[in-house]
Design a protein around this motif. Structure first.
Motif, PDB file in Angstrom:
ATOM      1  N   GLN A  33       5.744  -8.798  -1.229  1.00  0.00           N
ATOM      2  CA  GLN A  33       4.404  -8.959  -0.574  1.00  0.00           C
ATOM      3  C   GLN A  33       4.346  -7.802   0.393  1.00  0.00           C
ATOM      4  O   GLN A  33       3.330  -7.051   0.300  1.00  0.00           O
ATOM      5  N   ARG A  34       5.450  -7.130   0.978  1.00  0.00           N
ATOM      6  CA  ARG A  34       5.350  -5.836   1.644  1.00  0.00           C
ATOM      7  C   ARG A  34       5.100  -4.827   0.804  1.00  0.00           C
ATOM      8  O   ARG A  34       4.166  -3.669   0.866  1.00  0.00           O
ATOM      9  N   VAL A  35       5.473  -4.445  -0.467  1.00  0.00           N
ATOM     10  CA  VAL A  35       5.471  -3.342  -1.190  1.00  0.00           C
ATOM     11  C   VAL A  35       3.913  -3.630  -1.942  1.00  0.00           C
ATOM     12  O   VAL A  35       3.347  -2.601  -2.038  1.00  0.00           O
ATOM     13  N   GLU A  36       3.590  -4.708  -2.140  1.00  0.00           N
ATOM     14  CA  GLU A  36       2.094  -5.059  -2.691  1.00  0.00           C
ATOM     15  C   GLU A  36       1.178  -4.340  -1.597  1.00  0.00           C
ATOM     16  O   GLU A  36       0.262  -3.728  -1.851  1.00  0.00           O
ATOM     17  N   ALA A  37       1.539  -4.866  -0.286  1.00  0.00           N
ATOM     18  CA  ALA A  37       0.372  -4.314   0.884  1.00  0.00           C
ATOM     19  C   ALA A  37       0.767  -2.745   0.659  1.00  0.00           C
ATOM     20  O   ALA A  37      -0.320  -2.119   1.000  1.00  0.00           O
ATOM     21  N   ALA A  38       1.608  -2.055   0.717  1.00  0.00           N
ATOM     22  CA  ALA A  38       2.113  -0.801   1.116  1.00  0.00           C
ATOM     23  C   ALA A  38       1.420   0.072  -0.190  1.00  0.00           C
ATOM     24  O   ALA A  38       0.674   1.117   0.102  1.00  0.00           O
ATOM     25  N   THR A  39       1.490  -0.476  -1.269  1.00  0.00           N
ATOM     26  CA  THR A  39       1.289   0.267  -2.734  1.00  0.00           C
ATOM     27  C   THR A  39      -0.467   0.008  -3.083  1.00  0.00           C
ATOM     28  O   THR A  39      -0.857   0.765  -3.849  1.00  0.00           O
ATOM     29  N   GLY A  40      -1.289  -1.103  -2.473  1.00  0.00           N
ATOM     30  CA  GLY A  40      -2.290  -1.738  -2.954  1.00  0.00           C
ATOM     31  C   GLY A  40      -2.264  -2.131  -4.455  1.00  0.00           C
ATOM     32  O   GLY A  40      -3.337  -2.152  -4.856  1.00  0.00           O
ATOM     33  N   ARG A  41      -1.003  -2.202  -5.091  1.00  0.00           N
ATOM     34  CA  ARG A  41      -1.070  -2.662  -6.594  1.00  0.00           C
ATOM     35  C   ARG A  41      -1.390  -4.229  -6.369  1.00  0.00           C
ATOM     36  O   ARG A  41      -1.268  -4.928  -5.596  1.00  0.00           O
ATOM     37  N   VAL A  42      -1.865  -4.727  -7.706  1.00  0.00           N
ATOM     38  CA  VAL A  42      -2.098  -5.926  -7.917  1.00  0.00           C
ATOM     39  C   VAL A  42      -0.690  -6.665  -8.281  1.00  0.00           C
ATOM     40  O   VAL A  42      -0.091  -6.386  -8.856  1.00  0.00           O
ATOM     41  N   LEU A  43      -0.653  -7.964  -7.577  1.00  0.00           N
ATOM     42  CA  LEU A  43       0.638  -8.814  -7.835  1.00  0.00           C
ATOM     43  C   LEU A  43      -0.166 -10.214  -8.338  1.00  0.00           C
ATOM     44  O   LEU A  43      -0.682 -10.952  -7.454  1.00  0.00           O
ATOM     45  N   SER A  44       0.256 -10.578  -9.441  1.00  0.00           N
ATOM     46  CA  SER A  44      -0.443 -11.781 -10.016  1.00  0.00           C
ATOM     47  C   SER A  44       0.859 -12.727 -10.658  1.00  0.00           C
ATOM     48  O   SER A  44       1.777 -12.296 -11.214  1.00  0.00           O
ATOM     49  N   ILE A  45       0.867 -13.850 -10.221  1.00  0.00           N
ATOM     50  CA  ILE A  45       1.733 -14.813 -10.565  1.00  0.00           C
ATOM     51  C   ILE A  45       1.379 -15.696 -11.840  1.00  0.00           C
ATOM     52  O   ILE A  45       0.248 -16.228 -11.982  1.00  0.00           O
ATOM     53  N   SER A  46       2.198 -15.720 -12.696  1.00  0.00           N
ATOM     54  CA  SER A  46       1.845 -16.350 -14.017  1.00  0.00           C
ATOM     55  C   SER A  46       2.301 -18.081 -13.997  1.00  0.00           C
ATOM     56  O   SER A  46       2.998 -18.334 -14.528  1.00  0.00           O
ATOM     57  N   GLU A  47       1.428 -18.362 -12.919  1.00  0.00           N
ATOM     58  CA  GLU A  47       1.492 -20.060 -12.729  1.00  0.00           C
ATOM     59  C   GLU A  47       0.580 -20.476 -13.710  1.00  0.00           C
ATOM     60  O   GLU A  47      -0.713 -20.526 -13.581  1.00  0.00           O
ATOM     61  N   ASN A  48       1.011 -21.353 -14.693  1.00  0.00           N
ATOM     62  CA  ASN A  48       0.180 -21.603 -15.847  1.00  0.00           C
ATOM     63  C   ASN A  48      -0.505 -23.071 -15.793  1.00  0.00           C
ATOM     64  O   ASN A  48      -1.611 -23.213 -16.383  1.00  0.00           O
ATOM     65  N   PHE A  49       0.288 -24.145 -15.160  1.00  0.00           N
ATOM     66  CA  PHE A  49      -0.088 -25.448 -15.377  1.00  0.00           C
ATOM     67  C   PHE A  49      -1.640 -25.622 -14.827  1.00  0.00           C
ATOM     68  O   PHE A  49      -2.416 -26.382 -15.428  1.00  0.00           O
TER      69      PHE A  49
END
Ligand SMILES: NC(=O)c1ccc[n+]([C@@H]2O[C@H](COP(=O)([O-])OP(=O)(O)OC[C@H]3O[C@@H](n4cnc5c(N)ncnc54)[C@H](O)[C@@H]3O)[C@@H](O)[C@H]2O)c1
Length: 430
Positions: free
Chosen positions: A119-135
């Protein structure tokens, strides 16, 4: 914009993502799978072959994400991480730091420490981080949520979620890592994170858990997937074990295989979650939400079977009569397109493999749209961490023999169970 992606991890779920990608390309043109990466090159070749057969693409095969990123043969915008869980955080961080958006299988990371680093790297880079939770993306779970939101059973009092069965001393999905605590294995964590996410999706945030946990079946064996999980066997035939283990080999399981959990939700409702794959000769699958005006029965996900409501007077609401209770409810445009234009449904007929592929296709579109700035992913890092914190809350409570607050699991204040895993994996939070 078309998103050029690499599929990283070509095991059983990697093959399922390939079939999801093939399904996606029948309906949408937003993604191109240009690379498949796995140190087991034959596995990567097999997965790339399914994509080449089902789409106009012929993905290049690499032994690692780093090789794909460095290669002049492909240009990447995003990655789909489908490796065994211990590799999730390292690869997600590597990808985001290389400027790529990320879709990563559940559980989001090996531990909550790993998730916080992501999450820290997500915030620092501004990239999208999406979790493949399917149910939760199954149209029938969308309907169940809409019914609860509409007050169809009144005020929810409590939820019961039981997934109890026997693996007959086999290892889940015949994958050695799933037997190991330090690799986030065991049905309670690896499958339980789905149960956790669905409970949170239906009931809202959880505050506190108390659990009793055990490892009952320590001596296990690698069984053929055709015995272990026949419905998924075709997806796992190409995969190879990292340590060269073969079917029939004995495997020591130290990952928790049984948990009894009480949950308190922020809404004031309570919950009971029971998960085991060590229940020899016994099986129970039940998911209900009991409210002030009735009970909502939720069938297993990815079967096409709709929920059912039973009232205090014994009357039942099911089938299309449920739709009258949610007049404003509609599937989103991506799901609707994949379900051949249906916007409102109370059941559907489709085999498991096709349902599975369609839901993975939804996950690709969630990432693709988030990547171009059209909203943020439905299961972003906060949502992914909430589900994992509930699943690890079970482990932490079971080990400490006391109730734990979910916020303390998310923040790292409670981490005794996970410390062992972090140390083994060399995960350090600065
Ligand atoms: N959402 C679901 O319904 C669902 C179902 C099954 C698995 N999963 C998740 O998917 C992930 C994979 O599970 P699986 O059953 O496919 O496991 P698996 O063991 O069959 O496959 C894992 C693959 O990852 C590869 N791998 C490991 N480290 C790698 C790295 N650094 N770079 C590239 N490849 C690497 C391995 O070689 C292997 O081929 C797990 O996190 C699991 O929890 C989700």
């Amino acid at each position: 914009m078309v998103l050029n992606m690499a599929l990283v991890g070509a095991g059983g779920m990697g093959m399922r993502h390939a079939t999801g990608y093939v399904e996606l390309r029948k309906y949408f043109d937003d993604v191109r799978m240009v690379a498949v990466c796995d140190p087991h090159l034959e596995s990567a070749e097999a997965v790339a072959g399914v994509i080449a057969e089902g789409t106009p693409e012929a993905p290049r095969v690499f032994g690692s994400l780093a090789d794909a990123v460095e290669s002049n043969d492909v240009t990447l915008d995003a990655v789909d991480i489908v490796t065994s869980t211990p590799a999730h955080h390292g690869l997600a961080i590597e990808a985001m730091e290389a400027g790529l958006d990320v879709m990563v299988e559940k559980p989001m990371g090996l531990t909550l420490t790993a998730c916080r680093l992501m999450q820290r790297v997500e915030a620092a880079t501004g990239r999208v981080l999406s979790i493949s939770e399917n149910f939760r993306r199954d149209p029938m779970n969308r309907l169940a949520r809409a019914l609860l939101d509409a007050g169809a059973i009144g005020q929810p009092y409590f939820a019961l979620d039981f997934s109890v069965g026997s693996a007959n001393r086999g290892v889940m999905h015949s994958t050695v890592w799933r037997a190991k605590k330090v690799q986030a294995g065991g049905v309670v964590l690896d499958a339980g994170v789905h149960n956790a996410d669905l409970l949170l999706y239906l009931m809202g945030p959880a505050v506190r858990v108390f659990a009793e946990t055990d490892v009952n079946d320590r001596e296990r064996v690698l069984r053929p997937m055709s015995d272990q999980a026949p419905g998924l066997a075709a997806m796992y035939t190409h995969r190879r074990e990292g340590g060269g283990e073969e079917v029939g080999d004995a495997v020591e399981q130290d990952a928790v295989d049984t948990a009894f959990t009480s949950i308190r939700f922020e809404s004031g409702a309570a919950g009971q979650m029971v998960i085991s794959d060590a229940a020899h000769g016994y099986g129970l699958g039940e998911s209900v939400v009991v409210g002030s005006e009735g009970t909502l029965y939720r069938p297993p996900s990815r079967r096409g079977i709709g929920p059912r409501i039973v009232r205090g007077d014994g009357s039942t609401v099911e089938g299309d009569d449920l739709l009258a209770l949610v007049p404003g409810w509609e599937l989103d445009d991506v799901t609707s397109a994949l379900w051949d234009g249906e916007r409102r449904m109370s059941s559907y007929e489709m085999d498991f493999r096709q349902i599975d592929a369609k839901i993975i296709a939804i996950e690709y579109m969630d990432l693709a749209r988030s990547s171009i700035g059209d909203g943020s992913p439905e299961v972003g890092s906060d949502v992914g961490m909430a589900a994992l914190a509930l699943a690890y809350g079970v482990m932490e409570s079971g080990e400490a023999h006391e109730a734990v607050l979910i916020e303390d699991v998310v923040s790292g204040k409670v981490r005794g169970f996970q410390d062992v895993i972090d140390r083994a994996a060399g995960i350090v939070e600065c």
